[in-house]
Design an enzyme around this catalytic site. Structure first.
Site: not given
Ligand code: TIU
Length: 223
Positions: A26, A131, A164
């Protein structure tokens, strides 16, 4: 088949390069740039940028060695049929998932903000997993790709450490994959959560995996 030993905590780990994938979680504009999902939740997105250069160096070395590189992107279908109400109803209502922001609809697949940052953009042929959840295994083709490539071990990078990255490591751990995490290739909006997140992975004899840094992986790859 080339085997390397990488210095790590709680102990060194030996991996076969042909059975190892680098997973970049991500590293999207929505999390790293102003105006995206991360900022909409009240976070300072600049805290994540320290992970970009270490990830870039690791990607360069991994590509030279021919390792499988998999990128993930968190995001939802334009009709949001895959976005649970419990997830959408977070943060300021005017800047929630699906609302229009400066980089398009927030966390919606195909929008500019949902894409990976230019510095770490995937090369042709590298799988990109879209995802809907925090973990890379939930409702995706991720595990099928790992199995098709004979992957046993994962080097997991990306953001955020405690959300994530952690969810993916926990999912992988339950499925029998060993996870090695270079801490400087990960980042969090909360530095304390980042540190504790890394400690949680390597605690109890490596309950979820191994923790190292990009320099130690690069040294092992070069050796
Ligand atoms: N990719 C991921 O970690 N999504 C989140 O929403 N992370 C947060 O820390 N908010």
């Amino acid at each position: 088949m080339q085997t390397i030993e990488i210095d790590a905590e709680p102990e060194a780990i030996t991996i076969e390069l042909a059975k190892t994938a680098i997973v970049i979680i991500d590293m999207q504009r929505d999390f790293l740039e102003p105006g995206g999902f991360g900022e909409s939740l009240g976070n300072d997105v600049a805290l994540l940028s320290a992970a970009i250069e270490p990830c870039k160096a690791l990607l360069r070395a991994a590509r030279q060695k021919g390792l499988l590189i998999i990128h993930t992107r968190e995001g939802h279908l334009p009709d949001m049929s895959d976005a649970h109400k419990a997830k959408v109803e977070r943060g300021d209502p005017s800047v929630r998932i699906g609302e229009m922001g400066p980089m398009g609809r927030i966390l919606i697949r195909g929008e500019p903000g949902q894409d990976i940052i230019p510095a770490l953009y995937p090369q042709a042929g590298e799988p990109v997993i879209d995802k809907p959840g925090k973990g890379a295994f939930y409702a995706t083709e991720f595990e099928a790709i790992l199995q098709a490539n004979g992957i046993a071990d994962l080097i997991v990078c990306g953001v955020t450490t405690e959300v994530c990255v952690h969810t993916t490591i926990r999912e992988a751990n339950d499925r029998g994959y060993r996870c090695l995490v270079p801490g400087d290739c990960c980042g969090s909006y909360n530095p304390e959560f980042h540190e504790i997140g890394l400690r949680m992975i390597k605690a109890q004899g490596g309950i979820f995996g191994w923790v190292t840094d990009s320099q130690r992986i690069l040294a092992a790859l070069a050796g």
